[in-house]
Design a protein around this motif. Structure first.
Motif, PDB file in Angstrom:
ATOM      1  N   MET A 231      -0.942   1.505  -7.357  1.00  0.00           N
ATOM      2  CA  MET A 231      -0.153   1.518  -6.123  1.00  0.00           C
ATOM      3  C   MET A 231      -0.883   2.257  -5.005  1.00  0.00           C
ATOM      4  O   MET A 231      -0.887   1.813  -3.847  1.00  0.00           O
ATOM      5  CB  MET A 231       1.205   2.171  -6.376  1.00  0.00           C
ATOM      6  CG  MET A 231       2.228   1.241  -6.990  1.00  0.00           C
ATOM      7  SD  MET A 231       2.540  -0.236  -5.981  1.00  0.00           S
ATOM      8  CE  MET A 231       3.303   0.494  -4.544  1.00  0.00           C
ATOM      9  N   MET A 232      -1.514   3.385  -5.341  1.00  0.00           N
ATOM     10  CA  MET A 232      -2.235   4.149  -4.315  1.00  0.00           C
ATOM     11  C   MET A 232      -3.421   3.356  -3.780  1.00  0.00           C
ATOM     12  O   MET A 232      -3.787   3.464  -2.605  1.00  0.00           O
ATOM     13  CB  MET A 232      -2.712   5.484  -4.890  1.00  0.00           C
ATOM     14  CG  MET A 232      -1.597   6.443  -5.265  1.00  0.00           C
ATOM     15  SD  MET A 232      -0.462   6.859  -3.920  1.00  0.00           S
ATOM     16  CE  MET A 232      -1.532   7.756  -2.807  1.00  0.00           C
ATOM     17  N   LEU A 238      -1.815  -4.672   0.224  1.00  0.00           N
ATOM     18  CA  LEU A 238      -0.674  -5.550  -0.008  1.00  0.00           C
ATOM     19  C   LEU A 238       0.162  -5.708   1.248  1.00  0.00           C
ATOM     20  O   LEU A 238       0.566  -6.820   1.624  1.00  0.00           O
ATOM     21  CB  LEU A 238       0.204  -4.995  -1.139  1.00  0.00           C
ATOM     22  CG  LEU A 238      -0.209  -5.252  -2.595  1.00  0.00           C
ATOM     23  CD1 LEU A 238       0.714  -4.511  -3.542  1.00  0.00           C
ATOM     24  CD2 LEU A 238      -0.200  -6.735  -2.904  1.00  0.00           C
ATOM     25  N   LEU A 239       0.431  -4.594   1.911  1.00  0.00           N
ATOM     26  CA  LEU A 239       1.236  -4.624   3.128  1.00  0.00           C
ATOM     27  C   LEU A 239       0.488  -5.281   4.272  1.00  0.00           C
ATOM     28  O   LEU A 239       1.081  -5.998   5.093  1.00  0.00           O
ATOM     29  CB  LEU A 239       1.665  -3.196   3.505  1.00  0.00           C
ATOM     30  CG  LEU A 239       2.606  -2.522   2.490  1.00  0.00           C
ATOM     31  CD1 LEU A 239       2.843  -1.059   2.873  1.00  0.00           C
ATOM     32  CD2 LEU A 239       3.942  -3.264   2.409  1.00  0.00           C
ATOM     33  N   GLN A 240      -0.823  -5.047   4.347  1.00  0.00           N
ATOM     34  CA  GLN A 240      -1.617  -5.734   5.371  1.00  0.00           C
ATOM     35  C   GLN A 240      -1.614  -7.244   5.127  1.00  0.00           C
ATOM     36  O   GLN A 240      -1.604  -8.026   6.084  1.00  0.00           O
ATOM     37  CB  GLN A 240      -3.054  -5.195   5.372  1.00  0.00           C
ATOM     38  CG  GLN A 240      -3.183  -3.794   5.956  1.00  0.00           C
ATOM     39  CD  GLN A 240      -4.627  -3.314   5.995  1.00  0.00           C
ATOM     40  OE1 GLN A 240      -5.178  -2.895   4.989  1.00  0.00           O
ATOM     41  NE2 GLN A 240      -5.252  -3.386   7.166  1.00  0.00           N
ATOM     42  N   ASP A 241      -1.576  -7.646   3.873  1.00  0.00           N
ATOM     43  CA  ASP A 241      -1.508  -9.067   3.542  1.00  0.00           C
ATOM     44  C   ASP A 241      -0.186  -9.678   3.994  1.00  0.00           C
ATOM     45  O   ASP A 241      -0.103 -10.883   4.243  1.00  0.00           O
ATOM     46  CB  ASP A 241      -1.685  -9.253   2.036  1.00  0.00           C
ATOM     47  CG  ASP A 241      -1.872 -10.699   1.632  1.00  0.00           C
ATOM     48  OD1 ASP A 241      -2.862 -11.309   2.075  1.00  0.00           O
ATOM     49  OD2 ASP A 241      -1.023 -11.225   0.884  1.00  0.00           O
ATOM     50  N   LYS A 242       0.852  -8.838   4.118  1.00  0.00           N
ATOM     51  CA  LYS A 242       2.140  -9.304   4.621  1.00  0.00           C
ATOM     52  C   LYS A 242       2.221  -9.260   6.149  1.00  0.00           C
ATOM     53  O   LYS A 242       3.286  -9.487   6.718  1.00  0.00           O
ATOM     54  CB  LYS A 242       3.273  -8.464   4.011  1.00  0.00           C
ATOM     55  CG  LYS A 242       3.551  -8.772   2.542  1.00  0.00           C
ATOM     56  CD  LYS A 242       4.663  -7.886   2.007  1.00  0.00           C
ATOM     57  CE  LYS A 242       5.055  -8.289   0.589  1.00  0.00           C
ATOM     58  NZ  LYS A 242       5.853  -9.526   0.537  1.00  0.00           N
ATOM     59  N   PRO A 354      -6.351  -1.192 -11.954  1.00  0.00           N
ATOM     60  CA  PRO A 354      -6.783  -1.386 -10.565  1.00  0.00           C
ATOM     61  C   PRO A 354      -7.927  -2.382 -10.431  1.00  0.00           C
ATOM     62  O   PRO A 354      -7.952  -3.198  -9.497  1.00  0.00           O
ATOM     63  CB  PRO A 354      -7.223   0.021 -10.134  1.00  0.00           C
ATOM     64  CG  PRO A 354      -6.463   0.945 -11.016  1.00  0.00           C
ATOM     65  CD  PRO A 354      -6.374   0.238 -12.329  1.00  0.00           C
ATOM     66  N   MET A 355      -8.874  -2.342 -11.378  1.00  0.00           N
ATOM     67  CA  MET A 355      -9.987  -3.276 -11.339  1.00  0.00           C
ATOM     68  C   MET A 355      -9.527  -4.698 -11.668  1.00  0.00           C
ATOM     69  O   MET A 355      -9.998  -5.672 -11.074  1.00  0.00           O
ATOM     70  CB  MET A 355     -11.078  -2.842 -12.314  1.00  0.00           C
ATOM     71  CG  MET A 355     -12.367  -3.645 -12.200  1.00  0.00           C
ATOM     72  SD  MET A 355     -13.694  -2.929 -13.184  1.00  0.00           S
ATOM     73  CE  MET A 355     -13.003  -3.030 -14.833  1.00  0.00           C
ATOM     74  N   PHE A 374       2.283  -5.588 -11.753  1.00  0.00           N
ATOM     75  CA  PHE A 374       3.160  -4.438 -11.532  1.00  0.00           C
ATOM     76  C   PHE A 374       4.467  -4.576 -12.312  1.00  0.00           C
ATOM     77  O   PHE A 374       4.929  -3.615 -12.952  1.00  0.00           O
ATOM     78  CB  PHE A 374       3.461  -4.282 -10.038  1.00  0.00           C
ATOM     79  CG  PHE A 374       2.346  -3.641  -9.257  1.00  0.00           C
ATOM     80  CD1 PHE A 374       1.664  -2.550  -9.748  1.00  0.00           C
ATOM     81  CD2 PHE A 374       1.989  -4.138  -8.004  1.00  0.00           C
ATOM     82  CE1 PHE A 374       0.637  -1.954  -9.039  1.00  0.00           C
ATOM     83  CE2 PHE A 374       0.966  -3.549  -7.272  1.00  0.00           C
ATOM     84  CZ  PHE A 374       0.286  -2.460  -7.796  1.00  0.00           C
ATOM     85  N   LEU A 375       5.077  -5.766 -12.266  1.00  0.00           N
ATOM     86  CA  LEU A 375       6.321  -5.977 -13.012  1.00  0.00           C
ATOM     87  C   LEU A 375       6.072  -5.878 -14.517  1.00  0.00           C
ATOM     88  O   LEU A 375       6.900  -5.332 -15.258  1.00  0.00           O
ATOM     89  CB  LEU A 375       6.910  -7.337 -12.649  1.00  0.00           C
ATOM     90  CG  LEU A 375       7.518  -7.443 -11.241  1.00  0.00           C
ATOM     91  CD1 LEU A 375       7.843  -8.895 -10.904  1.00  0.00           C
ATOM     92  CD2 LEU A 375       8.775  -6.593 -11.136  1.00  0.00           C
ATOM     93  N   GLY A 376       4.919  -6.381 -14.972  1.00  0.00           N
ATOM     94  CA  GLY A 376       4.572  -6.272 -16.384  1.00  0.00           C
ATOM     95  C   GLY A 376       4.438  -4.823 -16.831  1.00  0.00           C
ATOM     96  O   GLY A 376       4.865  -4.459 -17.934  1.00  0.00           O
ATOM     97  N   LEU A 377       3.849  -3.990 -15.979  1.00  0.00           N
ATOM     98  CA  LEU A 377       3.722  -2.565 -16.300  1.00  0.00           C
ATOM     99  C   LEU A 377       5.100  -1.922 -16.460  1.00  0.00           C
ATOM    100  O   LEU A 377       5.313  -1.109 -17.370  1.00  0.00           O
ATOM    101  CB  LEU A 377       2.932  -1.848 -15.200  1.00  0.00           C
ATOM    102  CG  LEU A 377       1.419  -2.079 -15.180  1.00  0.00           C
ATOM    103  CD1 LEU A 377       0.809  -1.450 -13.931  1.00  0.00           C
ATOM    104  CD2 LEU A 377       0.756  -1.513 -16.420  1.00  0.00           C
TER     105      LEU A 377
END
Length: 392
Positions: A231-232, A238-242, A354-355, A374-377
């Motif tokens: 997340m960090m 992710l937000l820039q992609d939105k 992350p990788m 993320f949902l899987g985690l």
């Protein structure tokens, strides 16, 4: 009078632990806010930038087992001082030039220092604060949260304030490590070294590598750490992609870090009253599922709600991860060995995610797999509660 001096000494120990904890994330989490900046400046792929998060996290696992022999050899005070010097060098060298190789080398050094520092501090807290270790661990994790928040909030600000220089934005964290080193050397009594060497010669510690309970804790720690570092590293892109700007995405990352920081101190305090780790994990797990679903499918104001929920989840998962091995420990040597094992395996496991996200994005050109991961985690974290109960 003697009691008052002892109380002051304990307060100074907590303060010094807090300042050391401040330095246990910026060398890693400072990369995330500048993810796209670094990728453009260095002309490398998103997978390559992801390595700058994965390498130190992997090192945190690879070298955590060195905590016990180093602590036995030179004692707590000297060991932490040495590791802070390494952190100062790791951050400070980033001032020198815009070099991907240099970032890789300094990420490795930072991971080495943080890896050994964590178990040593866990054992020190268990030894010095046996009746209040939950509270002190809360302060310790609060310090880690503040360090992550500062790096999330100020990395872009430093970058823009110093002529769009990301070398300054990353290297300036050496000053925070210098401050921690001065406070640690001043506040921690010299006998911390002598006491540990005496204690470790008479204490017996169970081997965590043969314990199913320890392996279950390791798996949980690896999953929650994967979530945090991913997340960090990836929230800003992710937000820039939105469609958000770098500044707005950075503000939202800071907001998530602030929520996490406050929770790092609040959750351990609440856990002193409601102590069931399983209930906490289940509750946080389901909140996390809601948060990541909103982050994936929604936009606008709902993204702020998503980031709020995710921040709450991260704030609770980490201190629980620190407390679980300490709950099992019968003495400070066992606290060190169990924490070393959990942090070692957990961080090595968490270096993969992350990788993996970077590889998926490079191949697909979108973040669909990022949200699925993320949902899987979160699903896996919920599932570990069953393992933890089974191996109790």
């Amino acid at each position: 009078m003697a009691k008052r001096q002892w109380t002051i000494s304990l307060i100074l120990m907590v303060v010094s632990i807090f300042f050391v904890a401040l330095n246990m994330r910026p060398a890693v989490t400072g990369i995330g806010p500048l993810f796209n900046v670094l990728m453009t400046s260095l002309h490398v792929s998103s997978t390559s930038i992801s390595l700058l998060t994965s390498i130190p996290v992997f090192c945190m696992g690879l070298f955590a087992s060195l905590a016990v022999p180093l602590q036995r050899k030179i004692g707590t005070k000297s060991a932490i001082a040495l590791l802070l010097v390494i952190l100062i060098l790791a951050n400070g060298l980033r001032f020198l030039q815009e070099s991907y190789l240099l970032l890789v080398m300094t990420s490795f050094a930072a991971g080495l220092a943080i890896a050994i520092m964590g178990p040593i501090l866990n054992a020190y807290i268990k030894n010095k604060f046996p009746q209040r270790f939950t509270t002190v661990v809360g302060i310790y994790s609060f310090g880690i949260g503040i360090g992550a928040t500062l790096s999330a909030a100020l990395s872009v600000t430093f970058y823009q304030s110093f002529g769009n220089s990301w070398t300054v934005a990353l290297g300036i964290w050496a000053l925070l490590a210098v401050m921690a080193l001065v406070i640690w050397l001043w506040a921690i009594p010299a006998q911390s070294n002598e006491q540990l060497q005496r204690i470790t010669t008479i204490e017996h510690a169970r081997n965590p590598w043969t314990s199913g309970r320890a392996w279950a804790i390791l798996l949980y720690f690896g999953l929650q750490t994967s979530l945090f570092f991913s997340m960090m590293a990836w929230l800003t892109p992710l937000l820039q992609d939105k469609g958000m700007s770098l500044e707005t995405a950075s503000v939202m990352l800071t907001f998530m870090s602030i929520v996490q920081m406050l929770g790092n101190i609040a959750v351990p305090l609440l856990m002193e009253k409601w102590q069931s780790r399983t209930v906490w994990l289940l509750a946080l797990g389901f909140v996390g599922l809601i948060g990541f679903t909103l982050l994936w499918l929604m936009s606008g104001a709902y993204l702020w709600l998503a980031v709020l929920l995710i921040g709450i989840v991260l704030s609770g998962l980490f201190p629980i991860g620190l407390l679980l091995p300490l709950d099992e420990a019968k003495n400070d040597l066992e606290a060190n060995s169990w924490s070393s094992m959990v942090l070692s395996g957990g961080f090595m496991l968490s270096a993969i995610i992350p990788m993996m996200i970077g590889v998926c994005y490079d191949r697909t050109g979108n973040h669909t797999w990022t949200y699925i991961i993320f949902l899987g985690l979160m699903v896996c974290i919920i599932a570990t509660t069953g393992l933890l109960r089974k191996n109790r």
